[in-house]
Scaffold this active site. Structure first.
Site, PDB file in Angstrom:
ATOM      1  N   GLY A 108      10.684  59.306  26.315  1.00  0.00           N
ATOM      2  CA  GLY A 108      10.994  58.915  27.692  1.00  0.00           C
ATOM      3  C   GLY A 108      10.847  60.121  28.597  1.00  0.00           C
ATOM      4  N   VAL A 144      12.666  62.854  29.055  1.00  0.00           N
ATOM      5  CA  VAL A 144      12.830  64.170  28.433  1.00  0.00           C
ATOM      6  C   VAL A 144      11.823  64.361  27.300  1.00  0.00           C
ATOM      7  CG1 VAL A 144      14.422  65.746  27.284  1.00  0.00           C
ATOM      8  CG2 VAL A 144      15.302  64.135  28.972  1.00  0.00           C
ATOM      9  N   GLY A 178      11.465  59.232  20.568  1.00  0.00           N
ATOM     10  CA  GLY A 178      11.849  58.863  21.940  1.00  0.00           C
ATOM     11  C   GLY A 178      11.075  59.722  22.918  1.00  0.00           C
ATOM     12  N   LYS A 215      31.142  60.366  32.555  1.00  0.00           N
ATOM     13  CA  LYS A 215      29.908  59.614  32.351  1.00  0.00           C
ATOM     14  C   LYS A 215      30.155  58.186  32.804  1.00  0.00           C
ATOM     15  CE  LYS A 215      25.848  60.255  30.156  1.00  0.00           C
ATOM     16  NZ  LYS A 215      25.001  61.445  30.079  1.00  0.00           N
TER      17      LYS A 215
HETATM   18  N1  LIG Z   1      17.496  62.998  31.337  1.00  0.00           N
HETATM   19  C1  LIG Z   1      18.154  64.121  31.131  1.00  0.00           C
HETATM   20  O1  LIG Z   1      18.050  65.093  31.890  1.00  0.00           O
HETATM   21  C2  LIG Z   1      19.052  64.242  29.917  1.00  0.00           C
HETATM   22  C3  LIG Z   1      19.936  65.314  29.844  1.00  0.00           C
HETATM   23  C4  LIG Z   1      20.711  65.475  28.691  1.00  0.00           C
HETATM   24  C5  LIG Z   1      20.612  64.560  27.663  1.00  0.00           C
HETATM   25  N2  LIG Z   1      19.767  63.505  27.767  1.00  0.00           N
HETATM   26  C6  LIG Z   1      19.683  62.566  26.650  1.00  0.00           C
HETATM   27  O2  LIG Z   1      18.350  62.575  26.126  1.00  0.00           O
HETATM   28  C7  LIG Z   1      17.997  61.279  25.657  1.00  0.00           C
HETATM   29  C8  LIG Z   1      16.729  60.800  26.351  1.00  0.00           C
HETATM   30  O3  LIG Z   1      16.939  60.756  27.754  1.00  0.00           O
HETATM   31  P1  LIG Z   1      15.788  60.297  28.770  1.00  0.00           P
HETATM   32  O4  LIG Z   1      16.280  60.615  30.120  1.00  0.00           O
HETATM   33  O5  LIG Z   1      14.484  60.813  28.303  1.00  0.00           O
HETATM   34  O6  LIG Z   1      15.847  58.712  28.570  1.00  0.00           O
HETATM   35  P2  LIG Z   1      14.641  57.658  28.752  1.00  0.00           P
HETATM   36  O7  LIG Z   1      15.292  56.336  28.927  1.00  0.00           O
HETATM   37  O8  LIG Z   1      13.673  58.132  29.771  1.00  0.00           O
HETATM   38  O9  LIG Z   1      13.924  57.717  27.330  1.00  0.00           O
HETATM   39  C9  LIG Z   1      14.437  57.235  26.153  1.00  0.00           C
HETATM   40  C10 LIG Z   1      13.251  56.815  25.290  1.00  0.00           C
HETATM   41  O10 LIG Z   1      13.719  56.513  23.983  1.00  0.00           O
HETATM   42  C11 LIG Z   1      13.060  55.333  23.539  1.00  0.00           C
HETATM   43  N3  LIG Z   1      13.860  54.717  22.482  1.00  0.00           N
HETATM   44  C12 LIG Z   1      14.988  53.975  22.595  1.00  0.00           C
HETATM   45  N4  LIG Z   1      15.432  53.603  21.380  1.00  0.00           N
HETATM   46  C13 LIG Z   1      14.555  54.128  20.474  1.00  0.00           C
HETATM   47  C14 LIG Z   1      14.466  54.115  19.076  1.00  0.00           C
HETATM   48  N5  LIG Z   1      15.362  53.456  18.331  1.00  0.00           N
HETATM   49  N6  LIG Z   1      13.446  54.781  18.485  1.00  0.00           N
HETATM   50  C15 LIG Z   1      12.534  55.444  19.221  1.00  0.00           C
HETATM   51  N7  LIG Z   1      12.571  55.496  20.560  1.00  0.00           N
HETATM   52  C16 LIG Z   1      13.548  54.840  21.179  1.00  0.00           C
HETATM   53  C17 LIG Z   1      12.895  54.495  24.783  1.00  0.00           C
HETATM   54  O11 LIG Z   1      11.890  53.516  24.632  1.00  0.00           O
HETATM   55  C18 LIG Z   1      12.525  55.573  25.809  1.00  0.00           C
HETATM   56  O12 LIG Z   1      11.130  55.806  25.860  1.00  0.00           O
HETATM   57  C19 LIG Z   1      19.235  60.407  25.904  1.00  0.00           C
HETATM   58  O13 LIG Z   1      20.045  60.408  24.761  1.00  0.00           O
HETATM   59  C20 LIG Z   1      19.948  61.129  27.033  1.00  0.00           C
HETATM   60  O14 LIG Z   1      21.325  60.854  27.063  1.00  0.00           O
HETATM   61  C21 LIG Z   1      18.973  63.330  28.862  1.00  0.00           C
END
Ligand SMILES: NC(=O)c1ccc[n+]([C@@H]2O[C@H](COP(=O)([O-])OP(=O)(O)OC[C@H]3O[C@@H](n4cnc5c(N)ncnc54)[C@H](O)[C@@H]3O)[C@@H](O)[C@H]2O)c1
Length: 345
Positions: free
Chosen positions: A176, A178, A174, A74
Site C-alpha cells: 500500500g 508505505v 502489503g 488511535k
Molecule cells: N501510513 C503510515 O505512515 C504508517 C505509519 C506507521 C505504521 N503504518 C502501518 O503500516 C501498515 C501499512 O500502512 P499503509 O498506510 O501502507 O496502508 P495501506 O492501506 O495503504 O496498505 C495496506 C496494504 O496491505 C494490503 N493487505 C491487506 N491485507 C493483506 C494481507 N493479508 N496480505 C497481503 N497484503 C495485505 C492491502 O491490500 C494494501 O495494499 C499498517 O499496518 C499501518 O498501520 C503506517
C-alpha cells in the site's frame, strides 16, 4: 484482553452518516494522544475495539521511544473505506475528534488519505497529516517507509555486518502507501524484492514500476529469505507463522506485528531471528506529522527519521547485552521516559 490502563475509550455513533467509530486514548503523560485513523471492515465491534486498544497503546511507546512529546491514541472507523467512506461521515468523525478538545489528535492510517484529513481539518484543528498545499506536512507514508528502510539497514548491519541491502532477498507483504515506498527504496539499492498483496491490480502496478517480482506461492512465511517486511496489517508473527519462518530479519511497517509481544518476541529470539521492533522503525510517519505541531522543516524530519538507524542498532545491541527481546529493550526505554515525565509532573 488488550486493555492496558487506557485512559479513555470513546464510542462514536451517527445514524445519519452511518458513522461507527472508536477513539482510543491510551496515555497522555508525554502530551496529547496522537495517532491515525484506520478504516477497516471489521467483522464485529469487538474486533474493532481490540484493534484500537492495541494500536493506541503502540502509539504511546512509538512516540516515547522517538523522543516526541506526544501520548498515544488511535481511532478506528468500522466499514469499507472503498464503498462507505463519504465526506459526511468524515466530517461527523471530525466533530467527534473536536469534542475531545485536543486530548486526541488524528492523522491518516490504513484506509485514509491526506484528502480525508483535509476534510476533517474543516471542522477541527486537532488533525495532522494534511496536504502541503493546505499548510501540512503531506502524506506521511514515504517518510514512514524511509524510517523502516533505515531500521532494516541497521538490522542488516547488526546481522550481516553490512548495512547494504544489495542482493538481499526481501519479501514485502502489503504494498500500500508505505509498502510501495519501501519497495522503491529497496529496489534502488539493488535488493531482490518479492511483493505480496491481496490486491492483484496493485501488485501488477508496483511490479511494473520497480521491476520487482510478485510472489506466486501460497505460503510466504515458509520461503527462504533474508528479510521479511510486514507492511499490511498486524499480528502476522504468531503461533502459526513463527515455526515456519525462514528469515534472518523481520523489519516492516505494520503496527503490532507480534500477536503476543512477550511470547512471540521470545520465540523469535530463540530462533535467532533479528526483530526490529515495529513501533521503533515505523515512527517516520509520526515524526512527519509532529512537524505540523512543532513547526520544524523537511530537513529536520529527515534527520529525525534517519536517526532510526542509530536507535535500532543501539536497541539490538542492548537486547543482546541484557539478554532480553528486542521488543522488550525498546519498550523499557520508552517506559522509562514516560515514568520520568510522570514523576516530574
Ligand atoms: N501510513 C503510515 O505512515 C504508517 C505509519 C506507521 C505504521 N503504518 C502501518 O503500516 C501498515 C501499512 O500502512 P499503509 O498506510 O501502507 O496502508 P495501506 O492501506 O495503504 O496498505 C495496506 C496494504 O496491505 C494490503 N493487505 C491487506 N491485507 C493483506 C494481507 N493479508 N496480505 C497481503 N497484503 C495485505 C492491502 O491490500 C494494501 O495494499 C499498517 O499496518 C499501518 O498501520 C503506517
Amino acid at each position: 484482553m488488550s486493555f492496558d490502563n487506557h485512559e479513555q475509550i470513546v464510542f462514536c455513533n451517527d445514524k445519519d452518516t452511518g458513522l461507527k467509530a472508536i477513539i482510543g486514548i491510551h496515555n497522555t503523560v508525554l502530551g496529547p494522544a496522537l495517532g491515525g485513523t484506520r478504516m477497516w471492515n471489521y467483522t464485529s465491534e469487538w474486533e474493532a475495539l481490540n484493534d484500537v486498544l492495541r494500536l493506541s497503546r503502540g502509539m504511546t511507546y512509538k512516540s516515547a521511544i522517538t523522543g516526541l512529546n506526544l501520548g498515544g491514541g488511535k481511532a478506528v472507523l468500522i466499514g469499507d473505506a472503498k464503498t462507505q467512506k463519504t465526506p459526511e461521515l468524515m466530517l461527523k468523525f471530525g466533530e467527534f475528534v473536536h469534542s475531545l478538545g485536543g486530548k486526541y489528535i488524528t492523522a491518516e492510517d490504513v484506509g485514509m488519505a491526506t484528502s480525508d484529513m483535509d476534510l476533517v481539518r474543516t471542522v477541527t484543528p486537532y488533525v495532522t497529516g494534511i496536504s502541503e498545499s493546505k499548510g501540512g506536512a503531506g502524506n506521511p507514508s514515504p517518510i514512514t517507509a524511509y524510517g523502516v528502510f533505515m531500521g532494516m539497514k541497521a538490522a542488516a548491519k547488526y546481522t550481516f555486518g553490512s548495512e547494504l541491502l544489495e542482493d538481499k532477498v526481501i519479501y514485502v507483504q502489503g504494498i500500500g502507501n508505505v509498502g510501495e515506498a519501501l519497495v522503491e527504496n529497496l529496489s534502488n539499492e539493488g535488493a531482490k524484492v518479492y511483493i505480496s498483496d491481496i490486491n492483484q491490480e496493485r501488485l501488477e502496478e508496483v511490479r511494473d514500476k520497480y521491476s520487482v517480482e510478485i510472489y506466486g506461492g501460497s505460503n510466504l512465511y515458509a520461503e527462504k529469505m533474508d528479510i521479511y517486511a510486514p507492511c499490511a496489517l498486524g499480528a502476522t508473527i504468531n503461533d502459526f507463522t513463527i515455526n515456519q519462518l525462514n528469515t534472518k530479519i523481520i523489519a516492516g511497517a505494520a503496527n503490532n506485528q507480534l500477536a503476543e509481544e512477550q511470547k512471540h518476541g521470545k520465540m523469535l529470539r530463540e530462533k535467532g531471528i533479528v526483530y526490529a521492533p515495529d513501533f521503533l522503525i515505523n515512527a517516520g510517519g509520526i515524526i512527519n506529522v509532529y512537524a505540523e505541531l512543532e513547526n520544524y522543516d523537511r530537513k529536520e524530519i529527515m534527520r529525525k527519521t534517519e536517526n532510526i538507524y542509530n536507535t535500532t542498532l543501539e536497541i539490538l545491541k542492548k537486547a543482546d547485552n541484557d539478554n532480553i527481546t528486542t521488543h522488550q529493550a525498546a519498550f523499557n526505554i520508552a517506559q522509562a521516559r514516560i515514568d520520568a515525565r510522570k514523576s516530574e509532573k
